[in-house]
Design a protein around this motif. Structure first.
Motif, PDB file in Angstrom:
ATOM      1  N   LEU A  40       0.803  -1.216   0.164  1.00 17.56           N
ATOM      2  CA  LEU A  40       0.029  -0.012  -0.057  1.00 17.56           C
ATOM      3  C   LEU A  40       0.840   1.303  -0.229  1.00 17.56           C
ATOM      4  O   LEU A  40       0.399   2.590  -0.434  1.00 17.56           O
ATOM      5  CB  LEU A  40      -0.919  -0.050   1.271  1.00 17.56           C
ATOM      6  N   ASN A  41       1.990   1.152   0.480  1.00 20.41           N
ATOM      7  CA  ASN A  41       2.841   2.316   0.526  1.00 20.41           C
ATOM      8  C   ASN A  41       3.772   2.580  -0.627  1.00 20.41           C
ATOM      9  O   ASN A  41       4.572   3.589  -0.674  1.00 20.41           O
ATOM     10  CB  ASN A  41       3.942   2.296   1.791  1.00 20.41           C
TER      11      ASN A  41
ATOM     12  N   ASP B  35     -14.129   4.465  -6.604  1.00 23.88           N
ATOM     13  CA  ASP B  35     -14.855   3.352  -7.484  1.00 23.88           C
ATOM     14  C   ASP B  35     -15.685   2.203  -6.776  1.00 23.88           C
ATOM     15  O   ASP B  35     -16.707   1.988  -7.211  1.00 23.88           O
ATOM     16  CB  ASP B  35     -13.767   2.717  -8.306  1.00 23.88           C
ATOM     17  N   VAL B  36     -15.092   1.795  -5.771  1.00 31.82           N
ATOM     18  CA  VAL B  36     -15.694   0.457  -5.151  1.00 31.82           C
ATOM     19  C   VAL B  36     -16.142   0.536  -3.763  1.00 31.82           C
ATOM     20  O   VAL B  36     -16.865  -0.276  -3.385  1.00 31.82           O
ATOM     21  CB  VAL B  36     -14.768  -0.749  -5.411  1.00 31.82           C
TER      22      VAL B  36
ATOM     23  N   GLN C 122      -1.928   5.123  -5.654  1.00 30.22           N
ATOM     24  CA  GLN C 122      -2.883   5.435  -6.918  1.00 30.22           C
ATOM     25  C   GLN C 122      -4.009   4.492  -6.562  1.00 30.22           C
ATOM     26  O   GLN C 122      -5.191   5.076  -6.898  1.00 30.22           O
ATOM     27  CB  GLN C 122      -2.066   5.059  -8.028  1.00 30.22           C
ATOM     28  N   LYS C 123      -3.844   3.355  -6.305  1.00 30.42           N
ATOM     29  CA  LYS C 123      -5.046   2.357  -6.192  1.00 30.42           C
ATOM     30  C   LYS C 123      -6.009   2.663  -5.140  1.00 30.42           C
ATOM     31  O   LYS C 123      -7.009   2.518  -5.045  1.00 30.42           O
ATOM     32  CB  LYS C 123      -4.337   0.919  -6.047  1.00 30.42           C
ATOM     33  N   ARG C 124      -5.200   3.085  -3.919  1.00 28.72           N
ATOM     34  CA  ARG C 124      -6.242   3.601  -2.868  1.00 28.72           C
ATOM     35  C   ARG C 124      -7.068   4.592  -3.003  1.00 28.72           C
ATOM     36  O   ARG C 124      -8.259   4.800  -2.691  1.00 28.72           O
ATOM     37  CB  ARG C 124      -5.098   3.797  -1.589  1.00 28.72           C
TER      38      ARG C 124
END
Length: 146
Positions: free
Chosen positions: A88-89, A103-104, A95-97
């Motif tokens: 995550l870092n 989005d979801v 970007q995904k976070r």
């Protein structure tokens, strides 16, 4: 602060398999235990205990137990958490976070809360994908009808 006494703030010596309390006392491993969660998942935890909390000036901040401080740690879960934290870092993880929140997240929250979906009932990636696919299909059909 209070977080200084949280088990995640305590030093863990992996080689010696012990924790160190805020006063520097070793918390030796007492035993390993396995337990089943409400949903039936089997998990293994290690139990660590300080040997002498009597007279410790930090005791009231550290724990409220009548005995010596005890902590439990699921080492397998901690390894998974650390891998997730590292991913995550990264730049891609960041970007995904950001993308995920828009989005979801609302869809997951709706399925979990309004459809009462808290845990997969089928084992194996294919069965879990199928189970979640059915939840997603129901969600999308409900959107079309509404």
């Amino acid at each position: 602060g209070k977080d200084d006494f949280h088990r995640d703030s305590l030093h863990y010596n992996e080689k010696g398999d012990y924790y160190v309390c805020p006063m520097g006392q070793r918390m030796e491993k007492q035993n390993d235990k396995k337990q089943r969660t409400k949903s039936g998942y089997l998990q293994y935890t290690s139990v660590y205990q300080a040997q002498n909390c009597n007279g410790c000036p930090l005791r009231s901040l550290c724990h409220k137990s009548a005995n010596h401080r005890t902590i439990q740690r699921n080492h397998k879960l901690e390894r998974h958490k650390e891998i997730a934290r590292q991913r995550l870092n990264t730049e891609l993880g960041e970007q995904k976070r950001i993308q995920r929140t828009a989005d979801v997240e609302p869809v997951f929250a709706h399925i979990k809360s309004n459809r009462n979906f808290e845990r997969f009932t089928h084992k194996g990636i294919q069965k879990a994908e199928l189970e979640f696919g059915l939840h997603a299909l129901a969600h999308n059909l409900k959107k079309k009808v509404a």
